[in-house]
Design a protein around this motif. Structure first.
Motif, PDB file in Angstrom:
ATOM      1  N   VAL A  63      50.749  -3.055   5.934  1.00  0.00           N
ATOM      2  CA  VAL A  63      51.569  -3.591   6.709  1.00  0.00           C
ATOM      3  C   VAL A  63      52.913  -2.697   7.196  1.00  0.00           C
ATOM      4  CG1 VAL A  63      50.539  -5.763   7.177  1.00  0.00           C
ATOM      5  CG2 VAL A  63      52.221  -5.442   5.381  1.00  0.00           C
ATOM      6  N   SER A  64      53.155  -2.247   5.924  1.00  0.00           N
ATOM      7  CA  SER A  64      54.605  -1.189   6.062  1.00  0.00           C
ATOM      8  C   SER A  64      54.207   0.116   6.680  1.00  0.00           C
ATOM      9  CB  SER A  64      54.745  -0.983   4.640  1.00  0.00           C
ATOM     10  OG  SER A  64      54.004   0.057   3.846  1.00  0.00           O
ATOM     11  N   ASN A  65      53.032   0.288   7.098  1.00  0.00           N
ATOM     12  CA  ASN A  65      52.813   1.733   7.688  1.00  0.00           C
ATOM     13  C   ASN A  65      52.565   1.400   9.430  1.00  0.00           C
ATOM     14  OD1 ASN A  65      50.438   3.567   8.845  1.00  0.00           O
ATOM     15  ND2 ASN A  65      50.954   4.677   7.124  1.00  0.00           N
ATOM     16  N   ASP A  68      48.812   1.721  10.888  1.00  0.00           N
ATOM     17  CA  ASP A  68      47.968   0.661  10.643  1.00  0.00           C
ATOM     18  C   ASP A  68      48.437  -0.468  11.363  1.00  0.00           C
ATOM     19  OD1 ASP A  68      46.899   2.484   8.519  1.00  0.00           O
ATOM     20  OD2 ASP A  68      47.413   1.148   7.000  1.00  0.00           O
ATOM     21  N   VAL A  69      49.626  -0.832  11.452  1.00  0.00           N
ATOM     22  CA  VAL A  69      49.905  -2.039  12.176  1.00  0.00           C
ATOM     23  C   VAL A  69      49.570  -1.843  13.827  1.00  0.00           C
ATOM     24  CG1 VAL A  69      51.977  -3.497  13.310  1.00  0.00           C
ATOM     25  CG2 VAL A  69      51.734  -2.799  10.580  1.00  0.00           C
ATOM     26  N   LYS A  70      49.699  -0.698  14.263  1.00  0.00           N
ATOM     27  CA  LYS A  70      49.220  -0.584  15.535  1.00  0.00           C
ATOM     28  C   LYS A  70      47.758  -0.684  15.859  1.00  0.00           C
ATOM     29  CE  LYS A  70      52.682   3.108  17.405  1.00  0.00           C
ATOM     30  NZ  LYS A  70      52.828   4.386  17.722  1.00  0.00           N
ATOM     31  N   GLN A  71      47.028  -0.155  14.805  1.00  0.00           N
ATOM     32  CA  GLN A  71      45.549  -0.450  14.841  1.00  0.00           C
ATOM     33  C   GLN A  71      45.206  -1.936  14.472  1.00  0.00           C
ATOM     34  OE1 GLN A  71      44.747   2.796  16.225  1.00  0.00           O
ATOM     35  NE2 GLN A  71      42.730   2.385  14.775  1.00  0.00           N
ATOM     36  N   LEU A  72      45.935  -2.642  13.960  1.00  0.00           N
ATOM     37  CA  LEU A  72      45.501  -4.003  13.694  1.00  0.00           C
ATOM     38  C   LEU A  72      45.585  -4.638  14.932  1.00  0.00           C
ATOM     39  CD1 LEU A  72      45.224  -6.537  11.766  1.00  0.00           C
ATOM     40  CD2 LEU A  72      47.982  -6.399  11.517  1.00  0.00           C
ATOM     41  N   MET A  73      46.800  -4.649  15.816  1.00  0.00           N
ATOM     42  CA  MET A  73      46.997  -5.055  16.964  1.00  0.00           C
ATOM     43  C   MET A  73      45.754  -4.802  17.997  1.00  0.00           C
ATOM     44  SD  MET A  73      49.154  -6.956  16.120  1.00  0.00           S
ATOM     45  CE  MET A  73      50.344  -7.091  14.585  1.00  0.00           C
ATOM     46  N   THR A  74      45.481  -3.462  17.995  1.00  0.00           N
ATOM     47  CA  THR A  74      44.555  -2.739  18.822  1.00  0.00           C
ATOM     48  C   THR A  74      43.209  -3.764  18.525  1.00  0.00           C
ATOM     49  OG1 THR A  74      45.670  -0.927  18.983  1.00  0.00           O
ATOM     50  CG2 THR A  74      43.292  -0.997  19.808  1.00  0.00           C
ATOM     51  N   THR A  75      42.933  -3.721  17.190  1.00  0.00           N
ATOM     52  CA  THR A  75      41.611  -4.155  16.798  1.00  0.00           C
ATOM     53  C   THR A  75      41.504  -5.878  17.072  1.00  0.00           C
ATOM     54  OG1 THR A  75      41.300  -2.665  14.870  1.00  0.00           O
ATOM     55  CG2 THR A  75      40.158  -4.799  14.687  1.00  0.00           C
ATOM     56  N   ALA A  76      42.714  -6.321  16.936  1.00  0.00           N
ATOM     57  CA  ALA A  76      42.663  -7.861  17.299  1.00  0.00           C
ATOM     58  C   ALA A  76      42.408  -8.107  18.836  1.00  0.00           C
ATOM     59  CB  ALA A  76      44.058  -8.505  17.171  1.00  0.00           C
ATOM     60  N   LYS A 115      60.107  -4.392   6.587  1.00  0.00           N
ATOM     61  CA  LYS A 115      59.779  -3.660   7.498  1.00  0.00           C
ATOM     62  C   LYS A 115      58.509  -4.136   8.256  1.00  0.00           C
ATOM     63  CE  LYS A 115      58.587   1.213   8.398  1.00  0.00           C
ATOM     64  NZ  LYS A 115      58.348   2.469   7.694  1.00  0.00           N
ATOM     65  N   SER A 116      57.642  -4.655   7.344  1.00  0.00           N
ATOM     66  CA  SER A 116      56.270  -5.118   7.835  1.00  0.00           C
ATOM     67  C   SER A 116      56.323  -5.898   9.305  1.00  0.00           C
ATOM     68  CB  SER A 116      55.257  -5.670   6.774  1.00  0.00           C
ATOM     69  OG  SER A 116      56.142  -6.835   6.364  1.00  0.00           O
ATOM     70  N   MET A 117      57.389  -6.723   8.953  1.00  0.00           N
ATOM     71  CA  MET A 117      57.467  -7.999   9.807  1.00  0.00           C
ATOM     72  C   MET A 117      58.124  -7.327  11.095  1.00  0.00           C
ATOM     73  SD  MET A 117      58.526 -11.310   8.014  1.00  0.00           S
ATOM     74  CE  MET A 117      57.837 -11.852   6.364  1.00  0.00           C
ATOM     75  N   ILE A 121      55.705  -7.613  14.472  1.00  0.00           N
ATOM     76  CA  ILE A 121      56.332  -8.638  15.880  1.00  0.00           C
ATOM     77  C   ILE A 121      56.357  -7.267  16.760  1.00  0.00           C
ATOM     78  CG2 ILE A 121      58.432  -9.727  16.665  1.00  0.00           C
ATOM     79  CD1 ILE A 121      58.590 -10.780  13.819  1.00  0.00           C
ATOM     80  N   LYS A 122      56.884  -6.198  16.655  1.00  0.00           N
ATOM     81  CA  LYS A 122      56.910  -5.075  17.608  1.00  0.00           C
ATOM     82  C   LYS A 122      55.863  -4.934  18.339  1.00  0.00           C
ATOM     83  CE  LYS A 122      58.294  -0.273  18.278  1.00  0.00           C
ATOM     84  NZ  LYS A 122      59.067   0.706  17.673  1.00  0.00           N
ATOM     85  N   TYR A 123      54.491  -4.615  17.668  1.00  0.00           N
ATOM     86  CA  TYR A 123      53.429  -4.220  18.389  1.00  0.00           C
ATOM     87  C   TYR A 123      52.677  -5.346  18.812  1.00  0.00           C
ATOM     88  CZ  TYR A 123      54.635   0.369  17.210  1.00  0.00           C
ATOM     89  OH  TYR A 123      55.342   1.678  16.996  1.00  0.00           O
TER      90      TYR A 123
END
Length: 274
Positions: A63-65, A68-76, A115-117, A121-123
């Motif tokens: 979650v600090s990457n 990875d976070v962008k991919q998480l939101m896309t997957t969701a 930073k993870s938050m 939140i941003k994406y």
């Protein structure tokens, strides 16, 4: 069911409070996306949830990457078309004196805990606005009162509380609620690992129990239940709040020495005496 047809992302979702929350949210009707760095635990939890007839999807994610976070939101969104709930539960600790902490350790802690938050939140913003969603950020009582030999962790959790309040202001026009949770001691694997590193584990465990006015540490379910409240419409008029779930630990700071509970005597108290 309080989360019927809701889609919930839970970071740090494969163990401790995150794991319990994933199981609880799913049982309340949510479609759960479990994000964690431990693929084996993710797979085991997803299988457990699905075996009960609930819906869950897992994804390995740092979650600090940012990638990875962008991919998480896309997957969701690809899996369940929307995001109603974002539970920023991922985090770690660094119980050291400030002068013993290296710059790299300090930066790494802030990347994971804060930073993870910012990234999640941003994406997730657009989806959360569309759904008038709920954001829950995991803070800590140490962000409220501080803690001995835990300055860096306390600083990250104070930052989480401030971020929560600021984002609640910014997101209010879109009816997106943002709140934080501040537990004290909770019986999780992370907590147990910390205890095992102490000079006397049982003595440290007893001291932790006594530091709460209720005389014990919390179960992960007791924290997950409050997260469920914040995720659900039961808290539809709650935003910008830091909910302290600490068994009286923070007011114990102000009260002075903690009461020495005589558990034997307490068990002898009959209902008629209460």
């Amino acid at each position: 069911m309080r989360l019927h047809n809701k889609v919930a992302i839970i970071t740090g979702g494969a163990s401790g409070i995150g794991e319990t929350s994933a199981q609880l949210f799913a049982s309340e009707g949510a479609k759960v996306i479990i994000a964690d760095i431990d693929q084996e635990k993710i797979d085991r939890l997803v299988q457990s949830i699905q075996s009960k007839g609930y819906q869950a999807h897992g994804m390995k994610c740092d979650v600090s990457n940012e990638f990875d976070v962008k991919q998480l939101m896309t997957t969701a969104v690809n899996s369940f078309t929307k995001i109603d709930i974002l539970f920023n539960n991922a985090g770690t600790i660094l119980p050291k004196k400030l002068q013993e902490i290296t710059s790299d350790e300090w930066d790494n802690l802030f990347e994971i805990n804060v930073k993870s938050m910012y990234l999640t939140i941003k994406y997730a913003t657009d989806c959360l606005r569309n759904c008038k969603g709920s954001i829950i950020n995991m803070a800590s009582m140490t962000g409220v009162v501080g803690q001995q030999n835990n300055a860096a962790y306390s600083a990250t959790k104070g930052a989480v509380i401030a971020l929560t309040k600021a984002m609640a202001i910014d997101f209010a026009p879109y009816e997106v609620r943002v709140n934080s949770l501040s537990p004290a001691g909770v019986r999780t694997p992370l907590f147990e690992n910390w205890l095992q590193k102490q000079e006397n584990t049982e003595q440290a465990r007893e001291a932790q129990d006594r530091s709460h006015l209720l005389g014990r540490t919390a179960s992960s379910l007791e924290i997950a239940n409050v997260a469920l409240f914040l995720a659900s419409d039961d808290s539809s008029f709650v935003t910008g709040e830091n909910i302290v779930v600490d068994g009286g630990a923070t007011i114990g700071y102000a009260a002075g020495p903690k009461p020495e509970w005589d558990h034997v005597q307490l068990k002898k108290i009959s209902k008629s005496e209460v």
